[in-house]
Design a protein around this motif. Structure first.
Motif, PDB file in Angstrom:
ATOM      1  N   SER A 188       0.745  -1.173  -0.159  1.00 57.28           N
ATOM      2  CA  SER A 188       0.075  -0.103  -0.002  1.00 57.28           C
ATOM      3  C   SER A 188       0.734   1.281  -0.028  1.00 57.28           C
ATOM      4  N   GLY A 189       2.119   1.085  -0.001  1.00 57.26           N
ATOM      5  CA  GLY A 189       3.046   2.071  -0.255  1.00 57.26           C
ATOM      6  C   GLY A 189       3.411   2.721   0.917  1.00 57.26           C
ATOM      7  N   ARG A 190       3.003   2.251   2.281  1.00 55.97           N
ATOM      8  CA  ARG A 190       3.452   2.921   3.453  1.00 55.97           C
ATOM      9  C   ARG A 190       4.718   2.048   3.843  1.00 55.97           C
ATOM     10  N   THR A 191       5.789   2.485   3.214  1.00 61.25           N
ATOM     11  CA  THR A 191       7.377   1.711   3.497  1.00 61.25           C
ATOM     12  C   THR A 191       7.729   1.961   4.888  1.00 61.25           C
ATOM     13  N   GLY A 192       7.616   2.893   5.250  1.00 59.10           N
ATOM     14  CA  GLY A 192       8.312   3.205   6.742  1.00 59.10           C
ATOM     15  C   GLY A 192       7.544   2.203   7.842  1.00 59.10           C
ATOM     16  N   GLU A 193       6.252   2.270   7.831  1.00 58.42           N
ATOM     17  CA  GLU A 193       5.554   1.432   8.626  1.00 58.42           C
ATOM     18  C   GLU A 193       5.780  -0.217   8.374  1.00 58.42           C
ATOM     19  N   ALA A 194       6.056  -0.381   6.996  1.00 65.27           N
ATOM     20  CA  ALA A 194       6.600  -1.711   6.636  1.00 65.27           C
ATOM     21  C   ALA A 194       7.770  -2.124   6.985  1.00 65.27           C
ATOM     22  N   VAL A 195       8.621  -1.236   7.192  1.00 66.45           N
ATOM     23  CA  VAL A 195      10.111  -1.402   7.754  1.00 66.45           C
ATOM     24  C   VAL A 195       9.949  -1.826   9.109  1.00 66.45           C
ATOM     25  N   ASP A 196       9.188  -1.054   9.916  1.00 60.12           N
ATOM     26  CA  ASP A 196       9.093  -1.201  11.264  1.00 60.12           C
ATOM     27  C   ASP A 196       8.453  -2.774  11.485  1.00 60.12           C
ATOM     28  N   ALA A 197       7.459  -3.142  10.864  1.00 60.17           N
ATOM     29  CA  ALA A 197       6.670  -4.336  11.061  1.00 60.17           C
ATOM     30  C   ALA A 197       7.861  -5.549  10.742  1.00 60.17           C
ATOM     31  N   TYR A 198       8.496  -5.552   9.511  1.00 63.45           N
ATOM     32  CA  TYR A 198       9.579  -6.340   9.223  1.00 63.45           C
ATOM     33  C   TYR A 198      10.553  -6.459  10.413  1.00 63.45           C
ATOM     34  N   ALA A 199      11.060  -5.223  11.244  1.00 57.87           N
ATOM     35  CA  ALA A 199      11.843  -5.272  12.076  1.00 57.87           C
ATOM     36  C   ALA A 199      11.276  -6.229  13.497  1.00 57.87           C
ATOM     37  N   LEU A 200      10.070  -5.834  13.426  1.00 59.00           N
ATOM     38  CA  LEU A 200       9.218  -6.709  14.717  1.00 59.00           C
ATOM     39  C   LEU A 200       9.162  -8.150  14.474  1.00 59.00           C
ATOM     40  N   ALA A 201       8.936  -8.232  13.179  1.00 61.29           N
ATOM     41  CA  ALA A 201       8.863  -9.857  12.724  1.00 61.29           C
ATOM     42  C   ALA A 201      10.046 -10.476  12.928  1.00 61.29           C
ATOM     43  N   LEU A 202      11.175  -9.839  12.517  1.00 62.66           N
ATOM     44  CA  LEU A 202      12.751 -10.350  12.505  1.00 62.66           C
ATOM     45  C   LEU A 202      12.816 -10.633  14.096  1.00 62.66           C
ATOM     46  N   SER A 203      12.448  -9.717  14.938  1.00 65.73           N
ATOM     47  CA  SER A 203      12.788  -9.977  16.550  1.00 65.73           C
ATOM     48  C   SER A 203      12.129 -11.360  16.959  1.00 65.73           C
ATOM     49  N   ARG A 204      11.085 -11.682  16.355  1.00 64.51           N
ATOM     50  CA  ARG A 204      10.275 -12.944  16.613  1.00 64.51           C
ATOM     51  C   ARG A 204      10.649 -14.160  15.947  1.00 64.51           C
ATOM     52  N   LEU A 205      11.082 -14.083  14.628  1.00 69.12           N
ATOM     53  CA  LEU A 205      11.380 -15.079  13.828  1.00 69.12           C
ATOM     54  C   LEU A 205      12.628 -15.590  13.653  1.00 69.12           C
ATOM     55  N   GLY A 206      13.613 -14.558  13.987  1.00 69.20           N
ATOM     56  CA  GLY A 206      15.000 -14.772  13.874  1.00 69.20           C
ATOM     57  C   GLY A 206      15.336 -14.814  12.338  1.00 69.20           C
ATOM     58  N   GLY A 207      16.600 -15.331  12.451  1.00 67.25           N
ATOM     59  CA  GLY A 207      17.262 -15.465  11.085  1.00 67.25           C
ATOM     60  C   GLY A 207      16.610 -16.608  10.332  1.00 67.25           C
ATOM     61  N   GLU A 208      15.249 -16.746  10.091  1.00 70.56           N
ATOM     62  CA  GLU A 208      14.738 -17.842   9.067  1.00 70.56           C
ATOM     63  C   GLU A 208      14.944 -17.317   7.574  1.00 70.56           C
ATOM     64  N   ILE A 209      15.518 -18.171   6.991  1.00 68.66           N
ATOM     65  CA  ILE A 209      15.968 -17.754   5.243  1.00 68.66           C
ATOM     66  C   ILE A 209      14.995 -17.526   4.587  1.00 68.66           C
ATOM     67  N   PRO A 210      13.783 -18.103   4.549  1.00 65.92           N
ATOM     68  CA  PRO A 210      12.685 -17.759   4.024  1.00 65.92           C
ATOM     69  C   PRO A 210      11.914 -16.315   4.190  1.00 65.92           C
ATOM     70  N   PHE A 211      12.053 -16.036   5.541  1.00 66.38           N
ATOM     71  CA  PHE A 211      11.509 -14.767   5.788  1.00 66.38           C
ATOM     72  C   PHE A 211      12.572 -13.677   5.314  1.00 66.38           C
TER      73      PHE A 211
END
Length: 381
Positions: A188-211
Protein backbone atom coordinates in the motif's frame (compact mmCIF):
# COMPACT_ATOMS: atom_id res chain seq x y z
CA UNK A 1 9.18 -24.51 12.98
CA UNK A 2 9.25 -20.94 11.71
CA UNK A 3 11.14 -18.89 14.27
CA UNK A 4 12.04 -21.90 16.42
CA UNK A 5 15.35 -23.07 15.01
CA UNK A 6 16.90 -22.39 18.43
CA UNK A 7 15.08 -25.45 19.80
CA UNK A 8 17.58 -27.68 17.99
CA UNK A 9 20.36 -26.40 20.25
CA UNK A 10 18.73 -25.69 23.62
CA UNK A 11 16.74 -27.77 26.14
CA UNK A 12 13.13 -27.84 24.93
CA UNK A 13 11.28 -28.61 28.16
CA UNK A 14 10.45 -24.97 28.91
CA UNK A 15 8.97 -24.39 25.46
CA UNK A 16 7.21 -27.77 25.60
CA UNK A 17 5.40 -26.53 28.69
CA UNK A 18 4.04 -23.62 26.62
CA UNK A 19 3.03 -26.04 23.84
CA UNK A 20 1.28 -28.39 26.26
CA UNK A 21 -0.61 -25.48 27.79
CA UNK A 22 -1.95 -24.67 24.33
CA UNK A 23 -2.91 -28.34 23.84
CA UNK A 24 -4.80 -28.32 27.15
CA UNK A 25 -6.60 -25.10 26.27
CA UNK A 26 -7.56 -26.19 22.75
CA UNK A 27 -8.77 -29.63 23.83
CA UNK A 28 -10.66 -28.57 26.95
CA UNK A 29 -12.20 -25.16 26.27
CA UNK A 30 -11.29 -23.75 22.82
CA UNK A 31 -12.94 -20.38 23.28
CA UNK A 32 -10.62 -18.80 20.72
CA UNK A 33 -8.74 -20.29 17.79
CA UNK A 34 -5.86 -18.92 15.77
CA UNK A 35 -4.35 -19.80 12.40
CA UNK A 36 -0.81 -19.26 13.67
CA UNK A 37 1.21 -20.13 16.76
CA UNK A 38 4.69 -18.95 15.81
CA UNK A 39 6.90 -17.25 18.45
CA UNK A 40 5.09 -14.34 19.96
CA UNK A 41 2.06 -16.59 20.53
CA UNK A 42 4.04 -19.62 21.71
CA UNK A 43 7.35 -18.20 22.94
CA UNK A 44 10.59 -20.08 22.63
CA UNK A 45 11.85 -19.80 26.19
CA UNK A 46 14.69 -21.07 28.35
CA UNK A 47 13.01 -20.38 31.71
CA UNK A 48 9.82 -21.52 33.36
CA UNK A 49 6.72 -19.41 32.86
CA UNK A 50 3.34 -19.68 34.55
CA UNK A 51 1.70 -21.15 31.45
CA UNK A 52 4.59 -23.53 30.93
CA UNK A 53 4.28 -24.81 34.47
CA UNK A 54 0.53 -25.32 34.00
CA UNK A 55 1.23 -27.25 30.82
CA UNK A 56 3.68 -29.61 32.50
CA UNK A 57 1.41 -30.11 35.52
CA UNK A 58 -1.50 -30.89 33.18
CA UNK A 59 0.50 -33.57 31.38
CA UNK A 60 1.60 -35.15 34.66
CA UNK A 61 -1.98 -35.04 36.00
CA UNK A 62 -3.38 -36.76 32.89
CA UNK A 63 -0.70 -39.46 33.01
CA UNK A 64 -1.37 -40.01 36.72
CA UNK A 65 -5.11 -40.28 36.04
CA UNK A 66 -4.46 -42.82 33.27
CA UNK A 67 -2.25 -44.89 35.58
CA UNK A 68 -4.80 -44.78 38.39
CA UNK A 69 -7.61 -45.77 36.01
CA UNK A 70 -5.60 -48.67 34.61
CA UNK A 71 -4.95 -50.06 38.10
CA UNK A 72 -8.50 -49.62 39.36
CA UNK A 73 -10.05 -53.04 39.99
CA UNK A 74 -13.71 -52.39 40.76
CA UNK A 75 -16.36 -51.69 38.12
CA UNK A 76 -16.04 -51.83 34.33
CA UNK A 77 -12.70 -51.04 32.65
CA UNK A 78 -12.04 -47.33 32.23
CA UNK A 79 -11.54 -45.89 28.70
CA UNK A 80 -9.13 -43.27 30.05
CA UNK A 81 -5.90 -45.31 29.64
CA UNK A 82 -6.85 -46.11 26.04
CA UNK A 83 -7.67 -42.46 25.37
CA UNK A 84 -4.39 -41.25 26.85
CA UNK A 85 -2.43 -43.91 24.96
CA UNK A 86 -4.16 -42.91 21.70
CA UNK A 87 -3.38 -39.25 22.32
CA UNK A 88 0.29 -39.88 23.09
CA UNK A 89 0.84 -42.00 19.97
CA UNK A 90 -0.98 -39.65 17.59
CA UNK A 91 0.45 -36.38 18.91
CA UNK A 92 4.05 -37.56 19.29
CA UNK A 93 5.11 -36.96 15.65
CA UNK A 94 4.24 -33.24 15.95
CA UNK A 95 4.88 -32.63 19.65
CA UNK A 96 8.56 -31.52 19.35
CA UNK A 97 9.47 -34.01 22.07
CA UNK A 98 11.55 -36.59 20.20
CA UNK A 99 12.62 -34.18 17.45
CA UNK A 100 11.89 -30.60 16.39
CA UNK A 101 9.06 -30.48 13.85
CA UNK A 102 7.73 -27.98 11.33
CA UNK A 103 5.31 -26.29 13.74
CA UNK A 104 5.19 -25.41 17.41
CA UNK A 105 1.40 -25.72 17.59
CA UNK A 106 -1.09 -26.12 14.76
CA UNK A 107 -4.75 -26.85 15.33
CA UNK A 108 -4.83 -29.19 12.33
CA UNK A 109 -2.32 -31.48 14.04
CA UNK A 110 -4.84 -32.11 16.83
CA UNK A 111 -7.58 -33.60 14.62
CA UNK A 112 -6.57 -37.22 15.20
CA UNK A 113 -5.43 -36.75 18.84
CA UNK A 114 -8.79 -35.13 19.64
CA UNK A 115 -10.46 -38.52 19.13
CA UNK A 116 -9.00 -39.41 22.52
CA UNK A 117 -10.70 -36.40 24.06
CA UNK A 118 -13.98 -37.45 22.46
CA UNK A 119 -13.67 -40.88 24.13
CA UNK A 120 -12.93 -39.29 27.50
CA UNK A 121 -15.86 -36.87 27.15
CA UNK A 122 -18.13 -39.75 26.17
CA UNK A 123 -17.08 -41.69 29.25
CA UNK A 124 -17.62 -38.61 31.45
CA UNK A 125 -21.03 -38.04 29.87
CA UNK A 126 -22.13 -41.63 30.57
CA UNK A 127 -20.91 -41.33 34.15
CA UNK A 128 -22.87 -38.10 34.67
CA UNK A 129 -25.97 -39.46 32.94
CA UNK A 130 -26.12 -42.44 35.26
CA UNK A 131 -25.75 -40.43 38.45
CA UNK A 132 -27.76 -37.24 38.23
CA UNK A 133 -30.46 -36.00 35.93
CA UNK A 134 -29.55 -32.28 36.39
CA UNK A 135 -25.95 -33.12 35.50
CA UNK A 136 -26.96 -34.68 32.19
CA UNK A 137 -27.04 -31.29 30.50
CA UNK A 138 -23.31 -30.69 31.08
CA UNK A 139 -21.85 -32.92 28.33
CA UNK A 140 -24.44 -31.61 25.86
CA UNK A 141 -23.54 -28.01 26.75
CA UNK A 142 -19.82 -28.74 26.37
CA UNK A 143 -20.32 -30.24 22.92
CA UNK A 144 -22.43 -27.26 21.84
CA UNK A 145 -19.74 -24.83 23.01
CA UNK A 146 -17.11 -26.70 21.01
CA UNK A 147 -19.29 -26.85 17.91
CA UNK A 148 -20.17 -23.16 18.11
CA UNK A 149 -16.51 -22.16 18.35
CA UNK A 150 -15.59 -24.28 15.33
CA UNK A 151 -18.55 -23.17 13.21
CA UNK A 152 -17.86 -19.47 13.84
CA UNK A 153 -14.34 -19.90 12.50
CA UNK A 154 -15.26 -21.74 9.30
CA UNK A 155 -15.79 -18.56 7.15
CA UNK A 156 -12.36 -17.30 8.18
CA UNK A 157 -10.76 -20.13 6.19
CA UNK A 158 -12.52 -19.25 2.92
CA UNK A 159 -9.24 -18.31 1.21
CA UNK A 160 -5.67 -17.33 1.98
CA UNK A 161 -6.46 -13.62 2.20
CA UNK A 162 -9.22 -14.28 4.76
CA UNK A 163 -6.91 -16.40 6.88
CA UNK A 164 -4.19 -13.74 6.83
CA UNK A 165 -6.60 -10.97 7.76
CA UNK A 166 -7.93 -13.05 10.64
CA UNK A 167 -4.42 -13.92 11.74
CA UNK A 168 -3.36 -10.27 11.93
CA UNK A 169 -6.47 -9.44 13.98
CA UNK A 170 -6.45 -12.50 16.25
CA UNK A 171 -2.73 -12.83 17.02
CA UNK A 172 -0.95 -9.58 16.11
CA UNK A 173 1.86 -10.65 18.43
CA UNK A 174 2.68 -13.53 16.10
CA UNK A 175 5.89 -13.20 14.10
CA UNK A 176 4.11 -14.44 10.99
CA UNK A 177 1.33 -11.88 11.52
CA UNK A 178 3.87 -9.08 11.55
CA UNK A 179 5.42 -10.50 8.39
CA UNK A 180 2.05 -10.53 6.61
CA UNK A 181 1.24 -7.06 7.94
CA UNK A 182 4.57 -5.75 6.68
CA UNK A 183 3.89 -7.14 3.19
CA UNK A 184 0.47 -5.46 3.15
CA UNK A 185 1.88 -2.12 4.32
CA UNK A 186 4.58 -2.30 1.67
CA UNK A 187 2.02 -3.05 -1.05
CA UNK A 188 0.00 0.00 0.00
CA UNK A 189 3.06 2.27 -0.21
CA UNK A 190 3.55 2.71 3.54
CA UNK A 191 7.22 1.77 3.38
CA UNK A 192 8.30 3.22 6.73
CA UNK A 193 5.61 1.35 8.63
CA UNK A 194 6.42 -1.78 6.67
CA UNK A 195 10.08 -1.59 7.67
CA UNK A 196 9.03 -1.32 11.33
CA UNK A 197 6.77 -4.36 10.97
CA UNK A 198 9.55 -6.34 9.28
CA UNK A 199 11.85 -5.43 12.16
CA UNK A 200 9.28 -6.67 14.69
CA UNK A 201 8.81 -9.89 12.71
CA UNK A 202 12.58 -10.32 12.62
CA UNK A 203 12.77 -10.02 16.40
CA UNK A 204 10.28 -12.91 16.73
CA UNK A 205 11.16 -15.14 13.81
CA UNK A 206 14.92 -14.70 13.97
CA UNK A 207 17.17 -15.49 11.03
CA UNK A 208 14.76 -17.68 9.08
CA UNK A 209 16.02 -17.80 5.50
CA UNK A 210 12.58 -17.73 3.79
CA UNK A 211 11.54 -14.70 5.83
CA UNK A 212 14.82 -12.84 5.28
CA UNK A 213 15.13 -13.44 1.55
CA UNK A 214 11.48 -12.89 0.61
CA UNK A 215 11.23 -9.76 2.73
CA UNK A 216 14.49 -8.43 1.31
CA UNK A 217 13.21 -9.00 -2.21
CA UNK A 218 9.95 -7.15 -1.53
CA UNK A 219 11.78 -4.23 0.08
CA UNK A 220 14.13 -3.97 -2.87
CA UNK A 221 11.22 -3.91 -5.32
CA UNK A 222 9.66 -1.12 -3.25
CA UNK A 223 12.86 0.91 -3.40
CA UNK A 224 13.89 0.41 0.24
CA UNK A 225 17.41 -0.60 -0.72
CA UNK A 226 19.06 -0.15 2.69
CA UNK A 227 16.70 -2.45 4.64
CA UNK A 228 16.73 -4.92 1.73
CA UNK A 229 20.52 -5.09 1.81
CA UNK A 230 20.53 -5.52 5.60
CA UNK A 231 18.15 -8.47 5.48
CA UNK A 232 19.98 -10.07 2.56
CA UNK A 233 23.34 -9.75 4.36
CA UNK A 234 21.82 -11.33 7.45
CA UNK A 235 20.47 -14.19 5.34
CA UNK A 236 23.91 -14.73 3.81
CA UNK A 237 25.53 -14.73 7.26
CA UNK A 238 22.96 -17.26 8.47
CA UNK A 239 23.30 -19.62 5.51
CA UNK A 240 26.07 -19.23 2.93
CA UNK A 241 24.74 -22.21 1.01
CA UNK A 242 21.52 -20.43 0.05
CA UNK A 243 21.78 -18.56 -3.25
CA UNK A 244 18.88 -16.13 -2.79
CA UNK A 245 20.89 -13.66 -0.71
CA UNK A 246 23.84 -13.16 -3.10
CA UNK A 247 21.42 -13.10 -6.05
CA UNK A 248 19.72 -10.07 -4.55
CA UNK A 249 22.93 -8.44 -3.33
CA UNK A 250 24.52 -8.62 -6.80
CA UNK A 251 21.50 -6.74 -8.25
CA UNK A 252 21.58 -4.11 -5.49
CA UNK A 253 25.29 -3.51 -6.03
CA UNK A 254 24.90 -3.26 -9.81
CA UNK A 255 22.00 -0.84 -9.43
CA UNK A 256 24.18 1.41 -7.27
CA UNK A 257 27.12 1.20 -9.66
CA UNK A 258 29.27 -0.63 -7.11
CA UNK A 259 30.86 -2.91 -9.68
CA UNK A 260 33.40 -4.45 -7.34
CA UNK A 261 30.63 -5.65 -5.01
CA UNK A 262 28.49 -6.67 -7.96
CA UNK A 263 31.29 -8.89 -9.25
CA UNK A 264 31.89 -10.39 -5.80
CA UNK A 265 28.23 -11.26 -5.23
CA UNK A 266 27.87 -12.61 -8.76
CA UNK A 267 30.81 -14.93 -8.09
CA UNK A 268 29.27 -15.97 -4.76
CA UNK A 269 26.08 -16.90 -6.60
CA UNK A 270 28.00 -18.78 -9.29
CA UNK A 271 29.81 -20.80 -6.63
CA UNK A 272 26.39 -22.20 -5.73
CA UNK A 273 24.70 -22.02 -9.15
CA UNK A 274 27.49 -22.33 -11.74
CA UNK A 275 25.17 -21.80 -14.73
CA UNK A 276 23.13 -18.89 -13.36
CA UNK A 277 22.66 -16.70 -16.43
CA UNK A 278 21.91 -13.43 -14.65
CA UNK A 279 25.04 -13.81 -12.52
CA UNK A 280 27.18 -14.50 -15.59
CA UNK A 281 25.72 -11.45 -17.31
CA UNK A 282 26.27 -9.17 -14.31
CA UNK A 283 29.75 -10.56 -13.71
CA UNK A 284 30.71 -9.80 -17.29
CA UNK A 285 29.23 -6.31 -17.06
CA UNK A 286 30.89 -5.58 -13.73
CA UNK A 287 34.31 -6.82 -14.80
CA UNK A 288 34.02 -4.75 -17.98
CA UNK A 289 33.22 -1.64 -15.97
CA UNK A 290 36.27 -2.36 -13.82
CA UNK A 291 38.44 -2.80 -16.93
CA UNK A 292 39.04 -6.51 -16.30
CA UNK A 293 38.40 -7.41 -19.91
CA UNK A 294 39.66 -10.99 -19.70
CA UNK A 295 37.34 -11.86 -16.81
CA UNK A 296 34.45 -10.08 -18.54
CA UNK A 297 35.10 -12.06 -21.75
CA UNK A 298 35.32 -15.40 -19.92
CA UNK A 299 31.95 -14.86 -18.22
CA UNK A 300 30.32 -13.84 -21.52
CA UNK A 301 31.88 -16.83 -23.33
CA UNK A 302 30.29 -19.18 -20.81
CA UNK A 303 26.99 -17.39 -21.17
CA UNK A 304 26.81 -17.76 -24.96
CA UNK A 305 27.38 -21.50 -24.63
CA UNK A 306 23.99 -21.76 -22.93
CA UNK A 307 20.45 -20.96 -24.05
CA UNK A 308 21.18 -17.22 -24.12
CA UNK A 309 23.64 -17.87 -26.93
CA UNK A 310 20.68 -17.58 -29.28
CA UNK A 311 20.29 -13.89 -28.37
CA UNK A 312 22.23 -11.66 -30.76
CA UNK A 313 22.89 -9.07 -28.05
CA UNK A 314 25.12 -11.56 -26.20
CA UNK A 315 27.34 -11.89 -29.27
CA UNK A 316 27.26 -8.12 -29.71
CA UNK A 317 28.84 -7.68 -26.29
CA UNK A 318 31.32 -10.41 -27.08
CA UNK A 319 32.58 -8.51 -30.14
CA UNK A 320 33.96 -5.77 -27.91
CA UNK A 321 35.26 -8.12 -25.23
CA UNK A 322 37.20 -10.27 -27.67
CA UNK A 323 38.56 -7.20 -29.40
CA UNK A 324 39.71 -5.61 -26.15
CA UNK A 325 41.56 -8.79 -25.17
CA UNK A 326 43.56 -8.82 -28.41
CA UNK A 327 41.49 -11.28 -30.41
CA UNK A 328 40.25 -9.43 -33.52
CA UNK A 329 39.60 -12.67 -35.34
CA UNK A 330 37.38 -13.83 -32.46
CA UNK A 331 35.63 -10.44 -32.57
CA UNK A 332 34.85 -10.94 -36.26
CA UNK A 333 33.57 -14.45 -35.54
CA UNK A 334 31.34 -13.04 -32.79
CA UNK A 335 30.06 -10.45 -35.26
CA UNK A 336 29.19 -13.22 -37.73
CA UNK A 337 27.32 -15.10 -35.00
CA UNK A 338 25.45 -11.94 -34.04
CA UNK A 339 24.48 -11.21 -37.66
CA UNK A 340 22.96 -14.68 -38.06
CA UNK A 341 20.73 -13.97 -35.06
CA UNK A 342 19.69 -10.36 -35.78
CA UNK A 343 17.11 -9.84 -38.52
CA UNK A 344 16.55 -6.13 -37.75
CA UNK A 345 18.41 -3.38 -39.63
CA UNK A 346 19.10 -1.55 -36.38
CA UNK A 347 20.69 -4.65 -34.86
CA UNK A 348 22.80 -5.26 -37.95
CA UNK A 349 23.96 -1.66 -37.82
CA UNK A 350 25.19 -2.04 -34.23
CA UNK A 351 26.95 -5.28 -35.07
CA UNK A 352 28.73 -3.82 -38.09
CA UNK A 353 29.80 -0.75 -36.13
CA UNK A 354 31.39 -2.75 -33.33
CA UNK A 355 32.98 -5.14 -35.82
CA UNK A 356 34.59 -2.13 -37.53
CA UNK A 357 36.05 -0.92 -34.24
CA UNK A 358 37.10 -4.20 -32.60
CA UNK A 359 37.46 -6.63 -35.51
CA UNK A 360 40.76 -5.29 -36.68
CA UNK A 361 39.49 -4.31 -40.11
CA UNK A 362 36.87 -2.01 -41.52
CA UNK A 363 33.43 -3.47 -42.00
CA UNK A 364 30.68 -1.96 -44.15
CA UNK A 365 28.60 0.46 -42.06
CA UNK A 366 24.90 0.43 -42.73
CA UNK A 367 24.49 3.38 -40.36
CA UNK A 368 27.65 5.45 -39.66
CA UNK A 369 26.06 7.19 -36.66
CA UNK A 370 25.66 3.86 -34.89
CA UNK A 371 29.21 4.24 -33.55
CA UNK A 372 27.77 6.66 -31.00
CA UNK A 373 25.76 3.94 -29.23
CA UNK A 374 26.54 3.44 -25.52
CA UNK A 375 29.11 0.79 -24.69
CA UNK A 376 27.22 -2.51 -24.44
CA UNK A 377 29.32 -4.09 -21.71
CA UNK A 378 27.09 -2.87 -18.89
CA UNK A 379 25.24 0.06 -17.36
CA UNK A 380 27.13 3.34 -17.48
CA UNK A 381 28.58 4.80 -14.32
Amino acid sequence: ALGAALLVDIPRIHTLGEIWWQYARLLSMPLWLAPDYTPGVVPVTTVWTGRGAVGVVSVLAVLALALWSARRREGSPSPIPLAVGWFVVTVLPVANVVFVTGVLVAERTLYLPSVAVAWAMGAAGVWLWRRSVPMRVLPVAAVLVWMTTAVLHVPLWRDTASVFRHMVRAVPESGRSQWVLADELLASGRTGEAVDAYALALSRLGGEIPFLTRSAGRLHQAGAVGPARALALRAWAADSLHASAPQLLRVIAAGEGDWSDAASWARATLSLLPDDEVSLHLLSAAEGELGNWGAARDAREKLVRGPLGEAWQQWLWLIELRGRTGDPEGARAAADSARRRSPSPEGLGQIDSLAAVFGGQAAPLQNPSILQIPRPVGPQR
